[in-house]
Structures are given as structure tokens and as C-alpha cells.
Scaffold this active site. Structure first.
Site, PDB file in Angstrom:
ATOM      1  CG  ASP A   1      -6.381 -18.548 -61.728  1.00  0.00           C
ATOM      2  OD1 ASP A   1      -7.265 -19.152 -62.595  1.00  0.00           O
ATOM      3  OD2 ASP A   1      -6.721 -18.425 -60.906  1.00  0.00           O
TER       4      ASP A   1
ATOM      5  CG  LEU B   1      16.087  -9.647 -71.309  1.00  0.00           C
ATOM      6  CD1 LEU B   1      15.900  -8.832 -72.704  1.00  0.00           C
ATOM      7  CD2 LEU B   1      15.861  -9.239 -69.901  1.00  0.00           C
TER       8      LEU B   1
ATOM      9  CB  SER C   1     -12.084 -17.166 -56.665  1.00  0.00           C
ATOM     10  OG  SER C   1     -11.393 -17.779 -57.782  1.00  0.00           O
TER      11      SER C   1
ATOM     12  CG  HIS D   1      -9.944 -21.322 -60.055  1.00  0.00           C
ATOM     13  ND1 HIS D   1      -8.424 -20.207 -60.019  1.00  0.00           N
ATOM     14  CD2 HIS D   1      -9.898 -21.396 -58.786  1.00  0.00           C
ATOM     15  CE1 HIS D   1      -9.406 -19.853 -58.613  1.00  0.00           C
ATOM     16  NE2 HIS D   1      -9.980 -20.127 -57.762  1.00  0.00           N
TER      17      HIS D   1
END
Length: 517
Positions: free
Chosen positions: A180, A316, A261, A150
Site C-alpha cells: 500500500d 526463502l 492516510s 490507495h
């Protein structure tokens, strides 16, 4: 009156004398027994049989080491500032629901459902405007940098600034919106790469540091502790919707804010243990809860992007619930109080081949305890199709083990590469203004140079004009590759391009192009 006062003074003197005598006796006793009380440290030993009934209590314990200078010094030059730019048309505020990514990185920065490579320069570079500011971490000395998806999503230009103020333009190597994460590359050498640590070895209560650029204040270090591990957080996107599949965060109380971030979460040895990604807040301000993506996931994702062009996800083949008291009582499960309750087993899956059944309770995957969905997803996120995993589970309250060979969403053990864009078997040409006017359309991309490939197999012919792919308008050549990459990186089992377009004759046509191997 005087007599009463005199009596009071005598009583006070006796009390003081008695206290002093008791203190002297206690001191003498403790010294004779070698207890050694002093002002700095009072030991505890309730089991000492020689203390004549005295229990020593801890008054002051040795201080915990909280000198973070070495960790900060070894990390700060490995964390960069990332400034993104875009054309003014992209600078539109999004209204509606609170988006934690918007507060964390800035307006218009919600996570996209479509990964993007560096966007074409549709505007002159000098006309681009700042889109946002974030952080990144140098992971190799030759210029590979990891950050959040982002942070760079929607950018037409990325400018990376090192701690020594050196600046570079960055290229996007690949992205993974589900975790992300994004991998960038700058053309530089001899950079200070960060040392990777072990996020699996982190303990709740352990000191950690966040290094980044909060509010644009470069090279900022903040400290806190690990509050929880394998924390699941469901985050919705503010555009193109869809759940963001981040399911196993490191939760901390480190002060993290807008601009942090994509920055580093490190341990006290200065080793990378996570990439700071978001905060939990009802106001957008830091409120004591921050989340980082574990480096165990980061390492696997960036290696996959670098090697294959996309993240290789193994499954799985089960649907499951977290075991709780009610579920255990309902199914008479007494051997364990926690684990992953198998609610459904898919046909032709790794699970069914390994012998797992509905009602089994998985408690370990490759010797790692799985108590909840966060831990289960974290362990699975480290795997690739074809990997073998050891599974410990309870069935009818008896501990059992099995080995499963994991598959991808298509039910095979092969890896998928997204750099096979040429497998479409053609080139693309942006339409001229005259051509668009002639056909009465405002956008489109022409198929040219058709040869053997997936387009030809599905019947598409030269000069076919693509208008939409999977209901997304196609306005230039880069849009085709961006949509292709999104499809290939998605977790959908069916990887198909639904192409809508028109031939020069005006005839509309529709094609379904199978992108699977």
C-alpha cells in the site's frame, strides 16, 4: 448526658494529640536519618538497612517528557495534502463488505490489485471531480513524496498542497499495492524533506505522533503510544479482490482518521518511523487502534521503485507456522517456546540450498528475533534477490546457524525491472471510431511498428488488434502498459500476458507472451 459528652471531647483531644505526636516523632526520625520527606517527592528504598524498619514509597515520580512541540515543528512542513481527481464516471459508490480503506480515505478508495500510473486525460481537466483527500510525506528536497497506494489509485489528476499553501501537480513514479505504498514526484526544489528514523528501534509504549490532514483539516498533529509491533492484518479489497499483503504494521493508539492516510508517523525527535495507512474499526470512526507501515519497509520499497521501477522481493522458499504450545508438544520442541516452524521446504529454493529442513524452528534472521509471522515477513521485506542472510534455528532442540542466498519468485538472484515495456517490441495505436465500426467492436488497441521483441517471438503480427490481456479489456494504449506493470510487479512466479484479439480479416487469435527474463 453532659458527662458522656465531656468524655467524648477528651477522647477526641487525646486522639488528635496522639496523631500529632506520632507525626512529629516520625518527622524527627526521618530527618535525623536523612530521609527528607517532602510534598514533592517521596523516594523508595526497601533495602535501606538504616531506616529502622521504615519502607519509603514513591509518591510522585519525575514527569515523563511530553513536550512534542519540537517534533511537530520539524515535521509539519514535510507533510503535504494530496487531492485526487477523476472523471465523474469513476465516482460510483461501492456496496457490500466493509472496507477499512474506504472509511480511512473515502468512498471508492479500496485497494486495487492493479498498480496504475497517472491515467490519461480522457476528460477535460475542468470536468474532473474530486475523488478523495489524503496525505503524503516529502522524502527528498527535489520533490519525491511517499504516500499510500490507495490514496492515489484511480486518480486522473493529483494535486499536492504544501504547508505554505503552495500547490503542484504530481506524477506517479510507481506503486506497490502489496505494501500500500506509492512514490510521487512534483517539480519543485528546496523542499523540506523529512528525516528518516529507525522503526526497528521503536519500543512498545514509546510516544509517537501522526501528522496529516484528517477530514481535510490540514497540518494536524495527534499523539499516542506504540501499542504493538509487527502486527499482521489481513485486509481484503472491495474490488478485483485478492488479499492485500500487508503483514507487519506498527500498531498505535494515535488518533488517525479519514485524510490521515499516507501521512507521517514520527517519534519525539521528529524522525519518520512509519506511514499511516489504516485504522481498525467496526464503524469507520477512530476506535483507538491505528496502523502504520514501518519506515524500514517504506525505505526499501521507494528505493526499489525509484531504482528498478518495481519492488524486488526475495523469498526463502519455505511454508511455515508460528510455534505455539501445542505444536511444540506435538514435535517435542523444548529448547524454545516461540519462533517460525518450518512446515515445508520448496525444491530448488534458497532454504533447501542452505540446509533447512521440515521441523526446524527459525528464531533469528540477520540477528533480528523472529517470534511470529509478522516479524518474519518484515525481515524478509527488507531483502532483495541475491542478498545473503544469516539464519539461527533449532533442530532437535540444538541451536544451529546457516547462511542463505535469497532468490526471487522465478528462482534466480537477478532483479526485475518494469521499465522494460519496450521489450514487447512494438508500438500501440488506439482504434478510430470508423475502424471499430468496421470490425464490429467497441474497443481495442492496434499493434503497429512491430520489430524484434517478445510479441514477435510469440507470433503476433502487425495490425493485430488487442481486445483483452489477462481477461482485462484494453481500451487505450495506457491500459497495455498498466497491465504490463501489474504483471511485472506481482508476486506470481509466472509472468505471462494472455492476449486475446482479432486481425483485420476478422480472424480471432490468442497468444501467451512470456515476460520473464
Amino acid at each position: 448526658m453532659k458527662q458522656n459528652a465531656k468524655f467524648g471531647l477528651l477522647l477526641l483531644a487525646a486522639s488528635v494529640l496522639g496523631s500529632a505526636t506520632t507525626l512529629f516523632a516520625t518527622s524527627a526520625l526521618t530527618k535525623s536519618e536523612g530521609l527528607g520527606f517532602d510534598d514533592n517527592y517521596v523516594a523508595t528504598n526497601a533495602n535501606n538497612q538504616q531506616s529502622s524498619g521504615f519502607i519509603r514509597t514513591a509518591g510522585r515520580m519525575p514527569a515523563v517528557e511530553t513536550d512534542f512541540t519540537k517534533a511537530a515543528e520539524s515535521t509539519i512542513n514535510s507533510v503535504v495534502s494530496i487531492k485526487s481527481y477523476a472523471a465523474p464516471k469513476r465516482q460510483q459508490m461501492q456496496g457490500g463488505m466493509f472496507d477499512p480503506f474506504e472509511f480511512f480515505f473515502g468512498p471508492n478508495s479500496g485497494m486495487q490489485s492493479s498498480p496504475r500510473r497517472q491515467q490519461p486525460k480522457t476528460e477535460k481537466e475542468e470536468d474532473l471531480q474530486p475523488l478523495g483527500l489524503g496525505s503524503g510525506v516529502i522524502i527528498t528536497s527535489d520533490g519525491y513524496i511517499v504516500t499510500n497506494n490507495h490514496v492515489i489509485d484511480g486518480a486522473e489528476k493529483l494535486e499536492v498542497t504544501l504547508n505554505d499553501n503552495s500547490k503542484y501537480n504530481a506524477k506517479v513514479i510507481g506503486t506497490d499495492p502489496s505494501t500500500d505504498l506509492a512514490l510521487l514526484k512534483v517539480e519543485a526544489k528546496n523542499l523540506q524533506a523529512i528525516t528518516f528514523g529507525d522503526s526497528d528501534a521503536l519500543k512498545v509504549g514509546e510516544w509517537v505522533l501522526a501528522v496529516g490532514n484528517p477530514f481535510g483539516f490540514t497540518s494536524t498533529v495527534t499523539a499516542g503510544i506504540v501499542s504493538a509491533k509487527a502486527r499482521s492484518v489481513n485486509v481484503g479489497s472491495n474490488r478485483n479482490s485478492g488479499k492485500v499483503d500487508i503483514e507487519s504494521f506498527i500498531q498505535t493508539d494515535v488518533a488517525v482518521n479519514s485524510g490521515n492516510s499516507g501521512g507521517a508517523l514520527v517519534n519525539t525527535n521528529g524522525q519518520l518511523v512509519g506511514i499511516n495507512s489504516m485504522i481498525y474499526s467496526q464503524t469507520g470512526s477512530y476506535a483507538g487502534i491505528s496502523f502504520a507501515i514501518p519506515v524500514s519497509i517504506v525505505s526499501k520499497v521507494v528505493n526499489d521503485i525509484k531504482q528498478f521501477g518495481s519492488v524486488q522481493r526475495a523469498v526463502l522458499g519455505i511454508s511455515y507456522l508460528e510455534l505455539d504450545a501445542d505444536l511444540a508438544k506435538e514435535h517435542n520442541i523444548t529448547a524454545t517456546k516461540e519462533g517460525i516452524y518450518v512446515a515445508e521446504v520448496s525444491d530448488r529454493s534458497s532454504a533447501i540450498e542452505a540446509g533447512l529442513k521440515v521441523g526446524d524452528v527459525i528464531v533469528k534472521v540477520n540477528n533480528a528475533t523472529v517470534k511470529n509471522s509478522g516479524q518474519m515477513k518484515e525481515e524478509m521485506s527488507k531483502m532483495r534477490p541475491g542478498d545473503k542472510v544469516n539464519i539461527a534455528y533449532y533442530r532437535a532442540n540444538k541451536l544451529c546457524t546457516t547462511t542463505a542466498t535469497l532468490k526471487n519468485n522465478q528462482g534466480t538472484t537477478s532483479v526485475t525491472k518494469t521499465n522494460d515495456f519496450m521489450s514487447l517490441g512494438c508500438a500501440f495505436k488506439t482504434l478510430s471510431a470508423a475502424k471499430k465500426e468496421e470490425l464490429g467492436i467497441s474497443y481495442g488497441v492496434e499493434v503497429v511498428g512491430l520489430k524484434e521483441g517478445k510479441f514477435q517471438t510469440e507470433g503476433i503480427k502487425n495490425h493485430f488488434i488487442i481486445l483483452e490481456i489477462n481477461n482485462v479489456p484494453v481500451k487505450n494504449v495506457d491500459d497495455v502498459e498498466a497491465i504490463y506493470t501489474k504483471i511485472m510487479q506481482s508476486s506470481d512466479s509466472d509472468k505471462v500476458m494472455f492476449v486475446t484479439g482479432i486481425y483485420p480479416t476478422g480472424k480471432r487469435a490468442y497468444y501467451a507472451v512470456d515476460l520473464s527474463e
